[in-house]
Design a protein around this motif. Structure first.
Motif, PDB file in Angstrom:
ATOM      1  N   ASP A  26       0.869  -1.194  -0.077  1.00 20.59           N
ATOM      2  CA  ASP A  26      -0.223   0.049   0.048  1.00 20.59           C
ATOM      3  C   ASP A  26       0.802   1.157  -0.052  1.00 20.59           C
ATOM      4  O   ASP A  26       0.459   2.304  -0.656  1.00 20.59           O
ATOM      5  CB  ASP A  26      -0.923  -0.138   1.167  1.00 20.59           C
ATOM      6  CG  ASP A  26      -1.929  -1.066   1.165  1.00 20.59           C
ATOM      7  OD1 ASP A  26      -2.349  -1.223  -0.033  1.00 20.59           O
ATOM      8  OD2 ASP A  26      -2.790  -1.381   1.974  1.00 20.59           O
ATOM      9  N   TYR A  30       0.673   4.241  -2.912  1.00 22.79           N
ATOM     10  CA  TYR A  30       0.226   5.405  -2.585  1.00 22.79           C
ATOM     11  C   TYR A  30       1.702   6.510  -2.948  1.00 22.79           C
ATOM     12  O   TYR A  30       1.367   7.579  -3.476  1.00 22.79           O
ATOM     13  CB  TYR A  30      -0.090   5.686  -1.235  1.00 22.79           C
ATOM     14  CG  TYR A  30      -1.786   5.363  -1.236  1.00 22.79           C
ATOM     15  CD1 TYR A  30      -2.737   6.429  -1.245  1.00 22.79           C
ATOM     16  CD2 TYR A  30      -2.241   4.045  -0.990  1.00 22.79           C
ATOM     17  CE1 TYR A  30      -3.993   6.045  -1.265  1.00 22.79           C
ATOM     18  CE2 TYR A  30      -3.545   3.357  -1.001  1.00 22.79           C
ATOM     19  CZ  TYR A  30      -4.345   4.719  -1.048  1.00 22.79           C
ATOM     20  OH  TYR A  30      -5.670   4.288  -1.258  1.00 22.79           O
ATOM     21  N   SER A 190      -6.980   0.653   1.322  1.00 20.99           N
ATOM     22  CA  SER A 190      -7.474   1.449   0.107  1.00 20.99           C
ATOM     23  C   SER A 190      -8.794   1.599   0.170  1.00 20.99           C
ATOM     24  O   SER A 190      -9.628   0.824   0.578  1.00 20.99           O
ATOM     25  CB  SER A 190      -6.874   1.199  -1.114  1.00 20.99           C
ATOM     26  OG  SER A 190      -7.182  -0.193  -1.610  1.00 20.99           O
ATOM     27  N   SER A 361      -7.434   4.488   6.875  1.00 20.70           N
ATOM     28  CA  SER A 361      -7.470   4.882   5.438  1.00 20.70           C
ATOM     29  C   SER A 361      -5.979   4.680   4.973  1.00 20.70           C
ATOM     30  O   SER A 361      -5.124   5.312   5.705  1.00 20.70           O
ATOM     31  CB  SER A 361      -8.094   6.076   5.132  1.00 20.70           C
ATOM     32  OG  SER A 361      -7.541   6.411   3.708  1.00 20.70           O
ATOM     33  N   SER A 363      -4.751   6.133   2.461  1.00 17.00           N
ATOM     34  CA  SER A 363      -4.073   7.633   1.964  1.00 17.00           C
ATOM     35  C   SER A 363      -3.864   8.302   3.080  1.00 17.00           C
ATOM     36  O   SER A 363      -2.788   9.029   3.211  1.00 17.00           O
ATOM     37  CB  SER A 363      -5.431   8.110   1.187  1.00 17.00           C
ATOM     38  OG  SER A 363      -6.558   8.328   2.190  1.00 17.00           O
TER      39      SER A 363
END
Length: 380
Positions: A26, A30, A190, A361, A363
């Motif tokens: 991840d 990102y 995600s 999350s 992000s």
């Protein structure tokens, strides 16, 4: 060519299996999308075709490449060879950020980063335990030795990133308050993971997904399954999905308990495919940091029953009825039976979706970690 302001980030860890691998995948995606250059150094002797497919999926985000070398789980003479090979490759890549994950990854990244610093390379060293050495007991000589090494390595670390409050508290209790910077940055998943996964028509009552080793509790799941059948008053269907060193042991356990016909075993598969097998996911671990399987299952709107270990209570809620003490097959069976017999139990017990998504999350995780990197970036 490196863009102005972008970072060259290398993640170093041992086994490309489970939560650490998901965490790094991840971050790689990102941070790559944010314009940074990312690479991975990890073990070549673990993993299966499933992990090979995962590497293929993230390869577009690894502009600094994937380097796989043999890195053994236990301490061995082979560690020196792994250290030398890793050093040569990382020196060639000239990272700004060297982030070690887990005990072995943390040692390699910080020693290599420190050696590069001696040669005037501007590299910042970061560490995320992910449980790792914190699973050791301070009452044993081996644990005391590991904790002493961790204390020494703090002098070679810009910052430690803990994936949950439990991990930070465990570190401070066993090793001491970090003498370098530290931050708690929750694992995150995600946006694409936040969608319900319906259960197949031939789905089972209870599902275990994870590594096949005692630390993760497949044996507890099997014992609890047998007891849950008696509490429910009918035969149940179960499924164990995963790979690991103790697979044969669990196959024998199922046969000895007369469960082979009702509890099947399948190799590791994409988690969304696994979640389609049942409405109830059981996480009977004896120890954890912040397991992704819990986050992924909740995002798929599944009911999760889990051990009260690691950061799991921070996800499900400290007072959640879905939590049981680790290793207690009887208590686990009771909750499994309640979830099967009580209409709406999962809906009423699981955390509210909006609050859960805002905290966990990917992000948010990637943004906060980039901020930590930049606070300790070495500039000329």
């Amino acid at each position: 060519m490196q863009k102005p302001g972008s970072l060259r980030i290398i993640h170093c860890f041992r086994s490309p299996i489970g939560g650490i691998f998901r965490h790094v995948r991840d971050l790689a995606e990102y941070h790559s999308r944010a314009g940074h250059q990312v690479g991975i150094v990890c073990d070549s002797s673990t993993g299966s075709e499933h992990e090979d497919r995962l590497f293929e999926q993230i390869s577009p985000y690894l502009s600094l490449g994937l380097t796989r070398i043999p890195i053994r789980r236990s301490i061995s003479p082979g560690d020196l060879s792994a250290l030398i090979k890793s050093y040569k490759k990382i020196e060639e890549l000239q990272p700004d950020i060297l982030h070690g994950h887990g005990a072995k990854g943390g040692v390699l990244a910080r020693i290599i980063g420190s050696a590069l610093r001696v040669k005037k390379y501007r590299v910042s060293r970061f560490y995320s335990p992910h449980g790792g050495s914190l699973h050791f007991s301070g009452a044993k000589i081996s644990g005391k030795a590991v904790f002493a090494i961790e204390r020494v390595l703090e002098h070679m670390t810009e910052a430690i990133s803990f994936v949950c409050d439990y991990e930070r508290n465990a570190y401070e209790a066993k090793i001491g308050k970090p003498r370098c910077d530290s931050a708690r940055i929750y694992n995150g998943i995600s946006d694409g993971d936040f969608e319900p996964i319906p259960t197949d028509a031939d789905g089972v009552d209870l599902l275990y997904v994870g590594m096949l080793r005692d630390l993760k509790g497949p044996d507890v799941f099997i014992e609890a399954f047998a007891q849950a059948e008696k509490l429910v008053g009918r035969p149940l269907k179960g499924l164990v999905i995963g790979d690991g060193p103790d697979k044969a042991k669990y196959e024998r356990m199922l046969e000895q308990n007369g469960l082979s016909g009702r509890v099947s075993m399948l190799p590791a598969m994409p988690v969304k495919q696994a979640f389609a097998k049942s409405e109830i996911i059981v996480v009977p671990s004896r120890a954890e940091a912040m397991p992704y399987i819990v986050l992924e299952a909740l995002a798929a709107e599944k009911t999760v029953i889990a051990s009260r270990v690691g950061g799991i209570p921070e996800v499900l809620g400290q007072a959640s009825d879905a939590l049981v003490e680790p290793g207690n097959a009887g208590a686990l069976a009771s909750i499994m039976a309640k979830a099967l017999l009580t209409p709406g139990w999962g809906r009423d017990t699981m955390p509210r979706r909006e609050q859960f998504q805002s905290r966990f999350s990917a992000s948010v995780m990637a943004h906060e970690l980039e901020g930590l990197y930049r606070r300790h970036l070495i500039v000329s």
